[in-house]
Design a protein around this motif. Sequence first.
Motif, PDB file in Angstrom:
ATOM      1  N   TRP A 301       0.881  -1.162   0.000  1.00  5.25           N
ATOM      2  CA  TRP A 301       0.000   0.000   0.000  1.00  5.25           C
ATOM      3  C   TRP A 301       0.920   1.213   0.000  1.00  5.25           C
ATOM      4  N   SER A 302       1.090   1.854  -1.135  1.00 10.30           N
ATOM      5  CA  SER A 302       2.123   2.866  -1.305  1.00 10.30           C
ATOM      6  C   SER A 302       1.775   4.186  -0.626  1.00 10.30           C
ATOM      7  N   SER A 303       2.815   4.922  -0.264  1.00 13.42           N
ATOM      8  CA  SER A 303       2.651   6.164   0.497  1.00 13.42           C
ATOM      9  C   SER A 303       1.835   7.199  -0.257  1.00 13.42           C
ATOM     10  N   GLU A 304       2.086   7.336  -1.572  1.00  6.72           N
ATOM     11  CA  GLU A 304       1.366   8.378  -2.309  1.00  6.72           C
ATOM     12  C   GLU A 304      -0.132   8.086  -2.398  1.00  6.72           C
ATOM     13  N   ILE A 305      -0.489   6.814  -2.465  1.00 13.78           N
ATOM     14  CA  ILE A 305      -1.907   6.448  -2.497  1.00 13.78           C
ATOM     15  C   ILE A 305      -2.539   6.709  -1.129  1.00 13.78           C
ATOM     16  N   LYS A 306      -1.812   6.372  -0.063  1.00  8.53           N
ATOM     17  CA  LYS A 306      -2.320   6.662   1.279  1.00  8.53           C
ATOM     18  C   LYS A 306      -2.548   8.166   1.468  1.00  8.53           C
ATOM     19  N   HIS A 307      -1.581   8.944   1.006  1.00  6.08           N
ATOM     20  CA  HIS A 307      -1.696  10.389   1.177  1.00  6.08           C
ATOM     21  C   HIS A 307      -2.891  10.936   0.404  1.00  6.08           C
ATOM     22  N   ALA A 308      -3.159  10.383  -0.785  1.00  6.38           N
ATOM     23  CA  ALA A 308      -4.313  10.830  -1.565  1.00  6.38           C
ATOM     24  C   ALA A 308      -5.618  10.500  -0.841  1.00  6.38           C
ATOM     25  N   ALA A 333       1.435  -0.404  10.094  1.00  9.41           N
ATOM     26  CA  ALA A 333       1.865   0.913   9.622  1.00  9.41           C
ATOM     27  C   ALA A 333       0.644   1.812   9.632  1.00  9.41           C
ATOM     28  N   ILE A 334       0.690   2.839  10.460  1.00 11.06           N
ATOM     29  CA  ILE A 334      -0.478   3.707  10.649  1.00 11.06           C
ATOM     30  C   ILE A 334      -0.227   5.063  10.004  1.00 11.06           C
ATOM     31  N   THR A 335      -1.213   5.480   9.212  1.00 13.43           N
ATOM     32  CA  THR A 335      -1.133   6.780   8.542  1.00 13.43           C
ATOM     33  C   THR A 335      -2.370   7.598   8.896  1.00 13.43           C
ATOM     34  N   THR A 336      -2.138   8.809   9.367  1.00 10.21           N
ATOM     35  CA  THR A 336      -3.223   9.746   9.661  1.00 10.21           C
ATOM     36  C   THR A 336      -2.867  11.084   9.019  1.00 10.21           C
ATOM     37  N   VAL A 337      -3.700  12.076   9.262  1.00 16.84           N
ATOM     38  CA  VAL A 337      -3.460  13.385   8.679  1.00 16.84           C
ATOM     39  C   VAL A 337      -2.162  14.010   9.188  1.00 16.84           C
ATOM     40  N   ASP A 338      -1.693  13.590  10.365  1.00 19.04           N
ATOM     41  CA  ASP A 338      -0.461  14.181  10.905  1.00 19.04           C
ATOM     42  C   ASP A 338       0.604  13.138  11.252  1.00 19.04           C
ATOM     43  N   HIS A 339       0.465  11.924  10.708  1.00 17.83           N
ATOM     44  CA  HIS A 339       1.458  10.873  10.977  1.00 17.83           C
ATOM     45  C   HIS A 339       1.520   9.940   9.781  1.00 17.83           C
ATOM     46  N   ALA A 340       2.725   9.548   9.397  1.00 19.02           N
ATOM     47  CA  ALA A 340       2.882   8.627   8.270  1.00 19.02           C
ATOM     48  C   ALA A 340       4.038   7.680   8.523  1.00 19.02           C
ATOM     49  N   THR A 341       3.886   6.449   8.054  1.00 21.03           N
ATOM     50  CA  THR A 341       4.943   5.448   8.100  1.00 21.03           C
ATOM     51  C   THR A 341       5.366   5.164   6.666  1.00 21.03           C
ATOM     52  N   PRO A 342       6.659   5.202   6.358  1.00 23.27           N
ATOM     53  CA  PRO A 342       7.098   4.967   4.983  1.00 23.27           C
ATOM     54  C   PRO A 342       6.654   3.595   4.462  1.00 23.27           C
ATOM     55  N   THR A 343       6.444   3.499   3.162  1.00 19.80           N
ATOM     56  CA  THR A 343       6.032   2.242   2.536  1.00 19.80           C
ATOM     57  C   THR A 343       7.036   1.140   2.843  1.00 19.80           C
ATOM     58  N   GLY A 344       6.512  -0.018   3.241  1.00 20.41           N
ATOM     59  CA  GLY A 344       7.367  -1.164   3.514  1.00 20.41           C
ATOM     60  C   GLY A 344       7.890  -1.238   4.933  1.00 20.41           C
ATOM     61  N   PHE A 345       7.584  -0.216   5.767  1.00 19.08           N
ATOM     62  CA  PHE A 345       8.025  -0.194   7.160  1.00 19.08           C
ATOM     63  C   PHE A 345       6.810  -0.364   8.074  1.00 19.08           C
ATOM     64  N   PHE A 346       7.034  -0.990   9.235  1.00 18.76           N
ATOM     65  CA  PHE A 346       5.954  -1.281  10.167  1.00 18.76           C
ATOM     66  C   PHE A 346       6.440  -1.097  11.599  1.00 18.76           C
ATOM     67  N   GLU A 347       5.505  -0.662  12.450  1.00 22.26           N
ATOM     68  CA  GLU A 347       5.759  -0.697  13.885  1.00 22.26           C
ATOM     69  C   GLU A 347       5.531  -2.136  14.338  1.00 22.26           C
ATOM     70  N   PRO A 348       6.512  -2.775  14.971  1.00 18.95           N
ATOM     71  CA  PRO A 348       6.358  -4.197  15.303  1.00 18.95           C
ATOM     72  C   PRO A 348       5.265  -4.442  16.331  1.00 18.95           C
ATOM     73  N   GLY A 349       4.574  -5.579  16.196  1.00 21.30           N
ATOM     74  CA  GLY A 349       3.618  -5.999  17.201  1.00 21.30           C
ATOM     75  C   GLY A 349       4.331  -6.358  18.493  1.00 21.30           C
ATOM     76  N   LYS A 350       3.580  -6.442  19.579  1.00 25.92           N
ATOM     77  CA  LYS A 350       4.198  -6.648  20.897  1.00 25.92           C
ATOM     78  C   LYS A 350       4.884  -8.001  21.024  1.00 25.92           C
ATOM     79  N   ASN A 351       4.520  -8.967  20.179  1.00 34.42           N
ATOM     80  CA  ASN A 351       5.130 -10.298  20.246  1.00 34.42           C
ATOM     81  C   ASN A 351       6.075 -10.582  19.081  1.00 34.42           C
ATOM     82  N   THR A 352       6.391  -9.554  18.297  1.00 33.29           N
ATOM     83  CA  THR A 352       7.214  -9.732  17.095  1.00 33.29           C
ATOM     84  C   THR A 352       8.697  -9.720  17.433  1.00 33.29           C
TER      85      THR A 352
END
Length: 524
Positions: A301-308, A333-352
């Motif tokens: 899910w690419s960054s430019e599509i998320k931003h659109a 990877a959470i994207t909001t109006v004031d927060h973005a995570t680059p494509t291909g990167f993720f915040e790890p789950g608590k058991n990851t």
Amino acid sequence: MNWNFGDLLDMTAANVPPERPALIQGDKVITWDEFDTRTNRLARSMLAAGLKTGSRVAIMARNTPEFIEIAAAAFKARLTHVNINYRYTTAEIAHVLADCSASGLFYQAEFADTVETLFDELSDLSFGVKIGGVNDTYEELVSRGDGSPLNIQRSPDDGYLLYTGGTTGKPKGVMWRSADARKVQLEAPTIKHIATNLEEHGEFVAKNSHPGRCIPACPLMHGAGLNSAMAELLGGGTAILLPSVRFSAEELWDEVERTQATRVLIVGDAFARPMVQALKDHSGRWNLSSLKVMSSAGLMWSSEIKHALIEAMPQVTLIDILGASEASGFGYAITTVDHATPTGFFEPGKNTVLIEVETDRVLAEDEVGKGWLARREPFAAGYYGDPEKTASVYRSIDGVKYAIPGDMAARNSDGRIQLLGRDNMCINTGGEKVFVEEVEESLKRAPGIVDAMVVGVPDDKWGSKVVALVQVNEKFDEKTVNLRVSEDLAAYKLPKAIVLLESVPRHASGKGDYRLAKLIAENH
């Protein structure tokens, strides 16, 4: 708490307003009272037909209310429902049914010709139910008989089989216990309240006057679609199914507005790109203020599509889920109006965790490095009837059990996980490893590229060479694409050839059909 989906469904139905919609598809609305009654009747009918606890019941249907009802009834009756890809041939369906010794098969009328011979060929297959069409036996089962709760003792070991084709080999059935599946559901970042027992769950449902309304735009036959719908139902909410067989972005937005949907599940750019285009082509057509969350699983899910999407719907939170059939909740990877995570990167789950390939050492939580992407329990119980495959994916290291489905990842200094890709999808070219997902992501960011898949084909010089299959628009220029991709990737990762197609080969879920892609590339 060791959850059971049958018990959760009973408790939810007892506390939700009976007139609230449980299932919506077009003009068809099934209230919670009807949903509860129909699934209880169906559960009793399956047991009356001789199906025993744990018997496998297969579902071959498109996104219909019946699909969800069958899964719910199976949970209530302590039966194991099994997903069947409706694109399979008779031989492929026979393999899945024989592999899990299925006792029952529910199938839509349009697939009758595909499955009719199987009831004579497979000795275990004794119970068949046709959905719709002439001689619709399904509606008879859900329209008559005792619709009250079954009041049976269930187990957290009750569950379902999730068949996954992967990229090579025959489909494998991943065994999920209800207890583990529910625990993973509750790890989602959108979950704000976690009940500690059934009674507390019932109280939450009773007090929740504005539950969610979810549209799974991807097929229910894949794990994420049904799981998303079931999660909303367990909270006393509503599952909304798109009316048409083929995905239409305009229809999706129509349904979001009409039904006041709060959440949509998609599969990456394959769904999101046409959704963005529809918003651009029909600016101001839809009131989408009800939508709060859009999640994606299984595809980039690419960054430019998320931003659109965020630009069009600033109130929405976008959640990119990193998971697999064998285990989920690896990262978000959470994207909001004031927060973005680059494509291909993720915040790890608590058991990851990450596990070094050569040493099987589990990297420390703050340690930078590469390795197998893995997680601690809860996760699936293994592969049905395949102890060897189970042992290779679910392994104990220093007394702790991990699920290691086969993805490689890297942890950066900021703690984020970067997905590198499946080891079995890795192209060895000139002695260097190239993960196809990394190249695909770069290509999709290039001007003129609508969609892309990458495969390796035999090459006399390099052993294998990287080939890209792409769908393009009028902005495409191969030289410009190569220059753009070279900004992201080392020279050895760049495609040696680019094949232009009207559309790249994908399954109904949106995931790539890499076997067909490789054939196309080799023929080219």
